[in-house]
Write a protein that holds these residues in place. Sequence first.
Motif, PDB file in Angstrom:
ATOM      1  N   GLN A  19      22.457 -31.907 -16.490  1.00  0.00           N
ATOM      2  CA  GLN A  19      22.564 -30.988 -15.582  1.00  0.00           C
ATOM      3  C   GLN A  19      22.822 -29.545 -15.890  1.00  0.00           C
ATOM      4  N   ALA A  20      23.432 -29.526 -17.145  1.00  0.00           N
ATOM      5  CA  ALA A  20      23.595 -27.953 -17.646  1.00  0.00           C
ATOM      6  C   ALA A  20      22.193 -27.523 -17.980  1.00  0.00           C
ATOM      7  N   LEU A  21      21.262 -28.316 -18.753  1.00  0.00           N
ATOM      8  CA  LEU A  21      20.069 -27.940 -19.355  1.00  0.00           C
ATOM      9  C   LEU A  21      19.259 -27.505 -18.185  1.00  0.00           C
ATOM     10  N   PHE A  22      19.081 -28.457 -16.859  1.00  0.00           N
ATOM     11  CA  PHE A  22      18.011 -27.953 -16.088  1.00  0.00           C
ATOM     12  C   PHE A  22      18.673 -26.864 -15.116  1.00  0.00           C
ATOM     13  N   LYS A  23      20.045 -26.749 -15.246  1.00  0.00           N
ATOM     14  CA  LYS A  23      20.552 -25.610 -14.345  1.00  0.00           C
ATOM     15  C   LYS A  23      20.093 -24.281 -15.086  1.00  0.00           C
ATOM     16  N   ASP A  24      20.275 -24.008 -16.510  1.00  0.00           N
ATOM     17  CA  ASP A  24      19.862 -23.057 -17.307  1.00  0.00           C
ATOM     18  C   ASP A  24      18.521 -22.768 -17.324  1.00  0.00           C
ATOM     19  N   GLN A  25      17.892 -23.684 -17.408  1.00  0.00           N
ATOM     20  CA  GLN A  25      16.446 -23.526 -17.455  1.00  0.00           C
ATOM     21  C   GLN A  25      15.698 -23.055 -16.030  1.00  0.00           C
ATOM     22  N   ILE A  26      15.931 -23.814 -15.097  1.00  0.00           N
ATOM     23  CA  ILE A  26      15.082 -23.600 -13.926  1.00  0.00           C
ATOM     24  C   ILE A  26      16.139 -23.214 -12.736  1.00  0.00           C
ATOM     25  N   GLY A  27      17.370 -23.284 -12.944  1.00  0.00           N
ATOM     26  CA  GLY A  27      18.381 -23.074 -11.727  1.00  0.00           C
ATOM     27  C   GLY A  27      18.498 -24.337 -10.898  1.00  0.00           C
ATOM     28  N   LEU A  28      18.185 -25.422 -11.215  1.00  0.00           N
ATOM     29  CA  LEU A  28      17.992 -26.954 -10.555  1.00  0.00           C
ATOM     30  C   LEU A  28      19.476 -27.257 -10.593  1.00  0.00           C
ATOM     31  N   HIS A  29      19.910 -27.879  -9.438  1.00  0.00           N
ATOM     32  CA  HIS A  29      21.292 -28.466  -9.263  1.00  0.00           C
ATOM     33  C   HIS A  29      21.059 -29.764  -9.287  1.00  0.00           C
ATOM     34  N   TYR A 223      17.627 -27.901  -3.607  1.00  0.00           N
ATOM     35  CA  TYR A 223      17.706 -28.178  -4.799  1.00  0.00           C
ATOM     36  C   TYR A 223      18.885 -27.286  -5.761  1.00  0.00           C
ATOM     37  N   PHE A 224      18.980 -26.012  -5.164  1.00  0.00           N
ATOM     38  CA  PHE A 224      19.941 -25.435  -5.659  1.00  0.00           C
ATOM     39  C   PHE A 224      21.266 -25.182  -5.302  1.00  0.00           C
ATOM     40  N   ASP A 225      22.223 -24.630  -6.161  1.00  0.00           N
ATOM     41  CA  ASP A 225      23.675 -24.494  -5.462  1.00  0.00           C
ATOM     42  C   ASP A 225      23.478 -23.144  -4.939  1.00  0.00           C
ATOM     43  N   LEU A 226      24.748 -22.758  -4.199  1.00  0.00           N
ATOM     44  CA  LEU A 226      24.656 -21.771  -3.365  1.00  0.00           C
ATOM     45  C   LEU A 226      24.260 -20.130  -4.288  1.00  0.00           C
ATOM     46  N   PRO A 227      25.083 -19.848  -5.150  1.00  0.00           N
ATOM     47  CA  PRO A 227      24.644 -18.889  -6.026  1.00  0.00           C
ATOM     48  C   PRO A 227      23.182 -18.992  -6.073  1.00  0.00           C
ATOM     49  N   ASN A 231      20.425 -15.989  -5.022  1.00  0.00           N
ATOM     50  CA  ASN A 231      19.432 -15.367  -6.122  1.00  0.00           C
ATOM     51  C   ASN A 231      18.101 -15.607  -5.835  1.00  0.00           C
ATOM     52  N   VAL A 232      17.729 -16.695  -5.731  1.00  0.00           N
ATOM     53  CA  VAL A 232      16.202 -17.119  -5.376  1.00  0.00           C
ATOM     54  C   VAL A 232      15.703 -16.444  -4.116  1.00  0.00           C
ATOM     55  N   VAL A 233      16.190 -16.523  -3.238  1.00  0.00           N
ATOM     56  CA  VAL A 233      15.753 -15.853  -1.810  1.00  0.00           C
ATOM     57  C   VAL A 233      15.746 -14.398  -2.083  1.00  0.00           C
ATOM     58  N   ASN A 234      16.864 -13.694  -2.601  1.00  0.00           N
ATOM     59  CA  ASN A 234      16.653 -12.254  -2.897  1.00  0.00           C
ATOM     60  C   ASN A 234      15.390 -12.118  -3.689  1.00  0.00           C
ATOM     61  N   ASN A 235      15.148 -12.703  -4.796  1.00  0.00           N
ATOM     62  CA  ASN A 235      14.109 -12.473  -5.645  1.00  0.00           C
ATOM     63  C   ASN A 235      12.728 -12.660  -5.109  1.00  0.00           C
ATOM     64  N   VAL A 236      12.740 -13.576  -4.000  1.00  0.00           N
ATOM     65  CA  VAL A 236      11.500 -13.969  -3.333  1.00  0.00           C
ATOM     66  C   VAL A 236      11.198 -12.650  -2.130  1.00  0.00           C
ATOM     67  N   VAL A 237      12.363 -12.425  -1.662  1.00  0.00           N
ATOM     68  CA  VAL A 237      12.270 -11.366  -0.622  1.00  0.00           C
ATOM     69  C   VAL A 237      11.613  -9.822  -1.092  1.00  0.00           C
ATOM     70  N   ARG A 238      12.097  -9.594  -2.317  1.00  0.00           N
ATOM     71  CA  ARG A 238      11.407  -8.259  -2.953  1.00  0.00           C
ATOM     72  C   ARG A 238      10.097  -8.291  -2.996  1.00  0.00           C
ATOM     73  N   HIS A 239       9.651  -9.321  -2.807  1.00  0.00           N
ATOM     74  CA  HIS A 239       7.964  -9.652  -3.077  1.00  0.00           C
ATOM     75  C   HIS A 239       7.494  -9.686  -1.572  1.00  0.00           C
ATOM     76  N   LEU A 240       8.194  -9.632  -0.763  1.00  0.00           N
ATOM     77  CA  LEU A 240       7.853  -9.705   0.891  1.00  0.00           C
ATOM     78  C   LEU A 240       7.607  -8.243   1.466  1.00  0.00           C
ATOM     79  N   LYS A 241       6.340  -8.075   2.157  1.00  0.00           N
ATOM     80  CA  LYS A 241       6.199  -6.790   2.943  1.00  0.00           C
ATOM     81  C   LYS A 241       7.230  -6.502   3.810  1.00  0.00           C
ATOM     82  N   PRO A 242       7.630  -5.130   4.280  1.00  0.00           N
ATOM     83  CA  PRO A 242       8.253  -4.889   5.351  1.00  0.00           C
ATOM     84  C   PRO A 242       7.631  -5.549   6.519  1.00  0.00           C
ATOM     85  N   GLY A 243       8.322  -6.288   7.387  1.00  0.00           N
ATOM     86  CA  GLY A 243       7.628  -6.827   8.350  1.00  0.00           C
ATOM     87  C   GLY A 243       7.111  -8.206   8.168  1.00  0.00           C
TER      88      GLY A 243
END
Length: 273
Positions: A19-29, A223-227, A231-243
């Motif tokens: 659990q700790a290894l996969f959480k650290d490596q890829i954020g997987l819960h 497959y991710f916990d809430l934090p 983090n993932v959604v905000n990372n992705v949204v940065r690469h989304l065009k306005p609109g």
Amino acid sequence: MTVAHAPTSLSADELKLFQALFKDQIGLHLSEGKKALIAARLGKRIGELELGSFREYHRLISSRGGEAERQYAIDLVTTNETYFFRETKHFDFVRQRILARWPAERPFNVWSAASSSGEEAYSVAMLLHDVLGERDWSIFGSDISQRVLARARRGLYPMARGEKIPPDYLRRYCLRGQGEYAGQFLVSKALRERITFSQLNLTALPQRLGPFDLVLLRNVIIYFDLPTKINVVNNVVRHLKPGGYLFVGHSESLHGMPVALETVVPSVYRKPH
């Protein structure tokens, strides 16, 4: 290869290590409910390597020099079921609400952010070619698993995988295999050339990516916990065009998350201009 002495039961302490290894490596819960899945998928690999225990395998994949085997373990644990034209309402939305009014001179760029073995990306490609034809459009597909990406790049699938592809699309965009490829179909070269597949970790995205008009982040944030989800959604949204639009799975929601998106309909969001 003969599998010898494959361990079958995973202790609570061993589960915590993975659990700790996969959480650290890829954020997987990995919840307690995944214990049997981890034991089955990694246990077989441990037998193939003729190791003595889950703990010994954990030492291997967490060590310096264990990167290749760690990627193999990630592939084993993260490979999930997908299929062509999954969640058809999303494809209807793209056709009716996005593409129907898309300006002819504007490129349309899509990111399939958890593309697995490619079915989602190729489904979108069929729709885009049907509606936009030879206009300027492209698809980028990414996944954490190198193994499924290799299958995606090939674009070769068992015939049974095509049962949800609309018959007209199956005829236009898929080639029936012959000889040694009997019982399989190949997505047409014209579509394969429009798609680029690459490995990405959604918890550590590169600065330069996209930007995209549509991002499909479907059936992955569960497959991710809430934090990590935030983090993932905000990372992705940065690469989304306005609109631009972001789709999540029908069973997923961004409700209550501090993300810069507006809800259009359930599971469909838009980045404000």
